[in-house]
Design a protein around this motif. Structure first.
Motif, PDB file in Angstrom:
ATOM      1  N   ALA A 183      20.578  58.011  28.138  1.00 27.60           N
ATOM      2  CA  ALA A 183      21.484  57.739  27.025  1.00 27.60           C
ATOM      3  C   ALA A 183      21.560  56.251  26.738  1.00 27.60           C
ATOM      4  CB  ALA A 183      22.870  58.294  27.329  1.00 27.60           C
ATOM      5  N   MET A 184      21.558  55.431  27.773  1.00 25.53           N
ATOM      6  CA  MET A 184      21.610  53.993  27.551  1.00 25.53           C
ATOM      7  C   MET A 184      20.294  53.456  26.984  1.00 25.53           C
ATOM      8  SD  MET A 184      24.578  52.822  27.917  1.00 25.53           S
ATOM      9  CE  MET A 184      25.021  54.356  27.070  1.00 25.53           C
ATOM     10  N   ARG A 185      19.159  54.074  27.366  1.00 27.02           N
ATOM     11  CA  ARG A 185      17.887  53.689  26.749  1.00 27.02           C
ATOM     12  C   ARG A 185      17.877  54.069  25.275  1.00 27.02           C
ATOM     13  NH1 ARG A 185      14.981  55.499  31.474  1.00 27.02           N
ATOM     14  NH2 ARG A 185      14.183  57.298  30.325  1.00 27.02           N
ATOM     15  N   LEU A 186      18.592  55.150  24.956  1.00 26.96           N
ATOM     16  CA  LEU A 186      18.680  55.577  23.555  1.00 26.96           C
ATOM     17  C   LEU A 186      19.379  54.523  22.704  1.00 26.96           C
ATOM     18  CD1 LEU A 186      18.195  57.801  21.453  1.00 26.96           C
ATOM     19  CD2 LEU A 186      20.376  58.817  22.142  1.00 26.96           C
ATOM     20  N   VAL A 187      20.320  53.781  23.298  1.00 26.08           N
ATOM     21  CA  VAL A 187      20.965  52.683  22.573  1.00 26.08           C
ATOM     22  C   VAL A 187      19.905  51.706  22.081  1.00 26.08           C
ATOM     23  CG1 VAL A 187      22.481  50.663  22.797  1.00 26.08           C
ATOM     24  CG2 VAL A 187      23.190  52.864  23.751  1.00 26.08           C
ATOM     25  N   GLY A 188      18.968  51.353  22.963  1.00 31.28           N
ATOM     26  CA  GLY A 188      17.898  50.438  22.577  1.00 31.28           C
ATOM     27  C   GLY A 188      17.008  51.020  21.496  1.00 31.28           C
ATOM     28  N   VAL A 189      16.737  52.334  21.573  1.00 33.98           N
ATOM     29  CA  VAL A 189      15.917  52.991  20.554  1.00 33.98           C
ATOM     30  C   VAL A 189      16.602  52.924  19.197  1.00 33.98           C
ATOM     31  CG1 VAL A 189      15.015  55.219  19.782  1.00 33.98           C
ATOM     32  CG2 VAL A 189      14.739  54.526  22.172  1.00 33.98           C
ATOM     33  N   ILE A 190      17.898  53.221  19.163  1.00 37.36           N
ATOM     34  CA  ILE A 190      18.639  53.205  17.895  1.00 37.36           C
ATOM     35  C   ILE A 190      18.659  51.791  17.311  1.00 37.36           C
ATOM     36  CG2 ILE A 190      20.901  53.551  16.825  1.00 37.36           C
ATOM     37  CD1 ILE A 190      21.339  55.845  18.845  1.00 37.36           C
ATOM     38  N   ARG A 191      18.804  50.800  18.170  1.00 40.98           N
ATOM     39  CA  ARG A 191      18.772  49.420  17.675  1.00 40.98           C
ATOM     40  C   ARG A 191      17.403  49.062  17.111  1.00 40.98           C
ATOM     41  NH1 ARG A 191      22.209  46.910  22.708  1.00 40.98           N
ATOM     42  NH2 ARG A 191      24.297  47.158  21.807  1.00 40.98           N
ATOM     43  N   MET A 192      16.342  49.563  17.737  1.00 42.83           N
ATOM     44  CA  MET A 192      14.999  49.315  17.211  1.00 42.83           C
ATOM     45  C   MET A 192      14.816  50.023  15.874  1.00 42.83           C
ATOM     46  SD  MET A 192      13.367  47.224  19.097  1.00 42.83           S
ATOM     47  CE  MET A 192      11.730  47.471  18.395  1.00 42.83           C
ATOM     48  N   ILE A 193      15.362  51.217  15.734  1.00 41.01           N
ATOM     49  CA  ILE A 193      15.306  51.934  14.457  1.00 41.01           C
ATOM     50  C   ILE A 193      16.015  51.122  13.380  1.00 41.01           C
ATOM     51  CG2 ILE A 193      16.167  53.979  13.225  1.00 41.01           C
ATOM     52  CD1 ILE A 193      15.702  55.548  15.858  1.00 41.01           C
ATOM     53  N   GLN A 194      17.169  50.566  13.719  1.00 42.81           N
ATOM     54  CA  GLN A 194      17.921  49.742  12.776  1.00 42.81           C
ATOM     55  C   GLN A 194      17.104  48.519  12.348  1.00 42.81           C
ATOM     56  OE1 GLN A 194      21.459  47.944  14.424  1.00 42.81           O
ATOM     57  NE2 GLN A 194      22.483  47.826  12.429  1.00 42.81           N
ATOM     58  N   LYS A 195      16.346  47.953  13.262  1.00 43.06           N
ATOM     59  CA  LYS A 195      15.521  46.783  12.941  1.00 43.06           C
ATOM     60  C   LYS A 195      14.372  47.134  12.004  1.00 43.06           C
ATOM     61  CE  LYS A 195      16.504  44.134  17.138  1.00 43.06           C
ATOM     62  NZ  LYS A 195      15.962  43.572  18.407  1.00 43.06           N
ATOM     63  N   ARG A 196      14.061  48.423  11.892  1.00 41.24           N
ATOM     64  CA  ARG A 196      13.024  48.881  10.961  1.00 41.24           C
ATOM     65  C   ARG A 196      13.599  49.113   9.566  1.00 41.24           C
ATOM     66  NH1 ARG A 196       8.743  52.219  13.898  1.00 41.24           N
ATOM     67  NH2 ARG A 196       8.847  53.589  12.091  1.00 41.24           N
ATOM     68  N   ASP A 197      14.810  48.585   9.324  1.00 42.27           N
ATOM     69  CA  ASP A 197      15.496  48.719   8.025  1.00 42.27           C
ATOM     70  C   ASP A 197      15.861  50.170   7.723  1.00 42.27           C
ATOM     71  OD1 ASP A 197      15.385  45.952   7.498  1.00 42.27           O
ATOM     72  OD2 ASP A 197      13.364  46.147   6.696  1.00 42.27           O
TER      73      ASP A 197
END
Length: 252
Positions: A183-197
Motif C-alpha cells: 500500500a505504501m509503494r502504491l503511494v509512490g505509484v499514484i504520485r508517478m501517475i500524477q507526474k504524467r499529468d
C-alpha cells in the motif's frame, strides 16, 4: 488549477433510500483528490454515477468543460476518463501484457484482434513497457493474469486503466488486498501517475495512504458531504473525527 471534474447536487435514490444526497464535488486538474467516508456513505455510488455505470436520479456531472451526466462508460473512456473497481476486473485467462493491450485498444487505430495478438506499432509497444515498469509488473508480462497474487492483480487493474490514456483516473479502493508495504509503494505509484499529468480521484479506506497522497479530500456520511479540505484540515475536523471514531472517543 482549473477544475477538471465537478458534480452539482448529484443524487441517487433507490426506492425510498437516498444513497447520495445532493453532493457537490470538484476535482482540480493535476490533483490527487480523495473521497472518503465510513461503509455505506455512498462513495462507490457516487463513483458509479461519475463514471457512467449508474444514471443519477438528479443532478449533473461535468468533465473537461462538458456535461457528461449519464454518458456510457465507453464514451467517457474516449473522452479521457477511466476507472478501476472495488473488486478486481481483469481478464484472468490473458497474460499481463495482453490485459494492457485490451486497455490500449481505444487509442490504437487498428482492429481489436490485431491489437490483442501483439502486432502493434513500436510507439505503442513503448507505452506498454512504460506502464509495466510503472506498476512494477515488467517481470510478469507473460504470466497469466489470473495466477498473479491479489495485490499484483490490483496493480494490473490500474495498468489497464492507464492504458486507456486517461486525463482523469478514478481509483476505487486501489489498496484493497494489499499488505502495508504494498500500500505504501502504491503511494509512490499514484504520485508517478500524477507526474504524467493525469488527475486522480480515489476512494480508499486506508487512511495512511489517503493522507499521504491526496492534495484535497471530500468526506461523505450517509450520502451527504460533511467536509472538504486538505489532509491536515480533514484530520483535524471534529465532525470527521466523530464519524470515524465515535462521539465519545472524539471528545475524549
Amino acid at each position: 488549477m482549473a477544475t477538471l471534474l465537478s458534480t452539482t447536487d448529484l443524487t441517487a435514490q433507490f426506492g425510498g433510500l437516498t444513497a447520495v444526497d445532493r453532493v457537490n464535488l470538484t476535482v482540480e486538474e493535476g490533483s490527487v483528490t480523495g473521497l472518503i467516508g465510513p461503509n455505506g456513505a455512498g462513495k462507490t455510488t457516487a463513483f458509479n454515477m461519475i463514471s457512467g455505470f449508474l444514471t443519477p436520479t438528479s443532478g449533473s456531472v461535468n468533465f473537461a468543460g462538458r456535461e457528461i451526466t449519464g454518458h456510457a462508460p465507453h464514451r467517457l473512456a474516449k473522452l479521457g476518463m477511466s476507472r478501476t473497481f472495488q473488486h478486481t476486473s481483469i481478464f484472468a485467462n490473458l497474460t499481463v501484457r495482453e490485459n494492457i493491450l485490451v486497455g490500449m485498444h481505444l487509442k490504437i487505430d487498428q482492429p481489436f484482434f490485431r491489437t490483442l495478438t501483439g502486432r502493434i506499432k513500436p510507439v505503442d509497444e513503448d507505452a506498454v513497457r512504460e506502464i509495466l515498469n510503472l506498476l512494477e509488473l515488467a517481470d510478469r508480462a507473460k504470466i497469466q493474469a489470473g495466477s498473479l497474487p491479489y495485490g499484483d492483480q490490483r496493480k494490473l487493474e490500474i495498468a489497464i486503466a492507464l492504458a486507456v490514456g486517461p486525463r482523469l483516473l478514478l481509483l476505487d479502493e486501489p489498496a484493497a488486498g494489499m499488505n502495508p508495504e504494498e500500500a505504501m509503494r502504491l503511494v509512490g505509484v499514484i504520485r508517478m501517475i500524477q507526474k504524467r499529468d493525469i488527475t486522480v480521484l480515489l476512494v480508499e479506506h486506508n487512511m495512511r495512504l489517503v493522507m499521504g497522497v491526496c492534495d484535497r479530500i471530500h468526506v461523505l456520511e450517509h450520502g451527504r458531504k460533511i467536509a472538504e479540505g486538505t489532509p491536515a484540515e480533514i484530520a483535524a475536523n471534529p465532525r470527521v473525527i466523530e464519524v470515524y471514531l465515535g462521539k465519545g472517543q472524539a471528545n475524549a
